[in-house]
Motif scaffolding. Sequence first.
Motif, PDB file in Angstrom:
ATOM      1  N   GLU A 106     -15.494  -7.231  -9.617  1.00  0.00           N
ATOM      2  CA  GLU A 106     -16.573  -6.526  -9.772  1.00  0.00           C
ATOM      3  C   GLU A 106     -16.182  -4.839 -10.168  1.00  0.00           C
ATOM      4  N   TYR A 107     -16.949  -4.080  -9.244  1.00  0.00           N
ATOM      5  CA  TYR A 107     -16.699  -2.793  -9.407  1.00  0.00           C
ATOM      6  C   TYR A 107     -16.096  -2.181  -8.233  1.00  0.00           C
ATOM      7  N   PRO A 108     -14.981  -1.455  -8.383  1.00  0.00           N
ATOM      8  CA  PRO A 108     -14.330  -0.861  -7.170  1.00  0.00           C
ATOM      9  C   PRO A 108     -15.215   0.138  -6.440  1.00  0.00           C
ATOM     10  N   ILE A 109     -15.089  -0.063  -5.007  1.00  0.00           N
ATOM     11  CA  ILE A 109     -16.085   0.824  -4.284  1.00  0.00           C
ATOM     12  C   ILE A 109     -14.941   1.839  -3.609  1.00  0.00           C
ATOM     13  N   PHE A 110     -15.442   3.046  -3.253  1.00  0.00           N
ATOM     14  CA  PHE A 110     -14.548   4.150  -2.508  1.00  0.00           C
ATOM     15  C   PHE A 110     -15.395   5.171  -1.770  1.00  0.00           C
ATOM     16  N   TYR A 111     -14.767   5.854  -0.994  1.00  0.00           N
ATOM     17  CA  TYR A 111     -15.355   6.710  -0.202  1.00  0.00           C
ATOM     18  C   TYR A 111     -15.548   8.110  -0.970  1.00  0.00           C
ATOM     19  N   ASP A 112     -16.790   8.403  -1.516  1.00  0.00           N
ATOM     20  CA  ASP A 112     -16.964   9.451  -2.650  1.00  0.00           C
ATOM     21  C   ASP A 112     -16.545  10.625  -2.106  1.00  0.00           C
ATOM     22  N   ASN A 113     -16.771  11.256  -0.780  1.00  0.00           N
ATOM     23  CA  ASN A 113     -16.348  12.400  -0.454  1.00  0.00           C
ATOM     24  C   ASN A 113     -14.941  12.569   0.005  1.00  0.00           C
ATOM     25  N   LEU A 114     -14.096  11.753  -0.207  1.00  0.00           N
ATOM     26  CA  LEU A 114     -12.615  11.579  -0.121  1.00  0.00           C
ATOM     27  C   LEU A 114     -12.031  12.066  -1.407  1.00  0.00           C
ATOM     28  N   THR A 115     -10.857  12.362  -1.374  1.00  0.00           N
ATOM     29  CA  THR A 115     -10.148  12.510  -3.023  1.00  0.00           C
ATOM     30  C   THR A 115      -9.526  11.163  -3.313  1.00  0.00           C
ATOM     31  N   ALA A 116      -9.292  11.233  -4.406  1.00  0.00           N
ATOM     32  CA  ALA A 116      -8.390   9.942  -4.951  1.00  0.00           C
ATOM     33  C   ALA A 116      -7.151   9.692  -4.244  1.00  0.00           C
ATOM     34  N   LYS A 117      -6.509  10.493  -3.655  1.00  0.00           N
ATOM     35  CA  LYS A 117      -5.370  10.137  -2.871  1.00  0.00           C
ATOM     36  C   LYS A 117      -5.665   9.834  -1.482  1.00  0.00           C
ATOM     37  N   GLU A 118      -6.572  10.548  -0.699  1.00  0.00           N
ATOM     38  CA  GLU A 118      -7.182  10.090   0.430  1.00  0.00           C
ATOM     39  C   GLU A 118      -7.535   8.599   0.625  1.00  0.00           C
ATOM     40  N   ASN A 119      -8.078   8.239  -0.541  1.00  0.00           N
ATOM     41  CA  ASN A 119      -8.651   6.966  -0.578  1.00  0.00           C
ATOM     42  C   ASN A 119      -7.510   6.099  -0.858  1.00  0.00           C
ATOM     43  N   LEU A 120      -6.511   6.244  -1.300  1.00  0.00           N
ATOM     44  CA  LEU A 120      -5.621   5.535  -1.250  1.00  0.00           C
ATOM     45  C   LEU A 120      -4.541   5.219  -0.129  1.00  0.00           C
ATOM     46  N   SER A 121      -4.505   6.738   0.573  1.00  0.00           N
ATOM     47  CA  SER A 121      -3.929   6.580   1.993  1.00  0.00           C
ATOM     48  C   SER A 121      -4.630   5.779   3.003  1.00  0.00           C
ATOM     49  N   PHE A 122      -6.044   5.860   2.865  1.00  0.00           N
ATOM     50  CA  PHE A 122      -6.677   5.086   3.909  1.00  0.00           C
ATOM     51  C   PHE A 122      -6.492   3.720   3.455  1.00  0.00           C
ATOM     52  N   HIS A 123      -6.514   3.268   2.138  1.00  0.00           N
ATOM     53  CA  HIS A 123      -6.292   1.869   1.911  1.00  0.00           C
ATOM     54  C   HIS A 123      -4.857   1.346   2.593  1.00  0.00           C
ATOM     55  N   CYS A 124      -3.836   1.880   2.164  1.00  0.00           N
ATOM     56  CA  CYS A 124      -2.565   1.726   2.607  1.00  0.00           C
ATOM     57  C   CYS A 124      -2.650   1.437   4.192  1.00  0.00           C
ATOM     58  N   GLU A 125      -2.975   2.450   4.803  1.00  0.00           N
ATOM     59  CA  GLU A 125      -2.904   2.664   6.252  1.00  0.00           C
ATOM     60  C   GLU A 125      -3.753   1.280   6.935  1.00  0.00           C
TER      61      GLU A 125
END
Length: 307
Positions: free
Chosen positions: A84-103
Motif C-alpha cells: 500500500e502507501y509507504p509511511i515515513f517519519y515526516d520530520n526526518l530527511t529522506a536520507k535520515e529515514n533510510l538510515s533509520f530503516h537500515c539500522e
Amino acid sequence: MTYLLQTNQLTKSFKGKEIISEVTMHVKKGEIYGFLGPNGSGKTTTMKMITNLIKPTSGEIEIFGEKVMDNSVEFLKRMGVIIEYPIFYDNLTAKENLSFHCEYMGYYDKQSIDEAINLVGLKDIEDKKVKELSLGMKQRLGIARAISTKPELLVLDEPINGLDPIGIKELRDLFKVLCREYGMTLLISSHILAEMEQMSDTIGIIQNGKLIKEVSMETINGEQTEYIEVKVDNVKKAVYILEQHVGVRNFKIIAEQMIRIYEAKITQQDISKAFVQHDVGIESINRKHSSLEEYFLNSMNGEGIQL
C-alpha cells in the motif's frame, strides 16, 4: 525449477467470508513477476500474507526454501517491501529515514543508502524533510528504502502510483536493472498493464481472490494474434460487406463502430476497397497485435486464451 517464492492453496477468510481462495503461485528466482487484478481482487491481501503482515487461514507459503510460520521474522531481512502507501517519519530527511530503516534492519553499509537514493533519482532532495516531498517523491523514497538493504526479493504493491509518465519509465528501467544486474527477484502488483507487459517475465492474474492464470510473457507473446482493426460509420453494413463481398468469416465487433478482422490472408487494401465501393465510411484502419491488456481482459471475462 528454482522458486524463490511459492504458495500452496493459500486461503484467507474474514468474518467467515473467504476473500483469498486456494492461491498457488510460483515466483522464479531472478525474474519479475507481474501480479495483476482489478481493485479488490486480493492482490494486497495476498502480499500481506506473503510478508507475514497477516496470517493465512490455511495453505502454505515458502520463501527462500523455507516455510513461513506465524513467528517467522528472519526471512524479512532478505526482503524489501512496499505494501500500500509507504509511511515515513515526516520530520526526518529522506536520507535520515533510510538510515533509520537500515539500522532497524541490522544493515550497516551506509554507501548503500546513497546508492539507493541515486538509483531512484532523489539525489538532489535527499536532505529535504519528507513532509516537503511530493507524492511521487515519497513513492520513489519508498522504493529506495525497499532496496537500500540489497534484498534478494522485492515485494512491491502498486509501486508506480503517483508518478508521471517519465517517472514511470524511469522506475520500469530501474526494476529491470535491479533484476538483471543486481540479481533481485521482484513481485510487483500493478493495474498499469502496458508497463507490466514491458517489464514482466511471468504474469499472475487474480480475480475475486482466485489465481485464474499464471503464465510466462514469452508464452503470451507466442500466442499473440495479428489482426486488422477498422472503425466505420455503419457496423451492420460493414459486416454484411465483409461476409458477402470479401468472404471474411473470422471477425469480431468490439465496439459500436469497431471491428477486428482475424483472417491473415485479407489485407487492409482489400477491406478498404470493398468498403469504399459499397459506400461504407472508414474512420481508421490499422494492423495490430493482441496485447497483455487483451489477454488480461479475455481471462477476466472467462473467455481465456487456452495455453
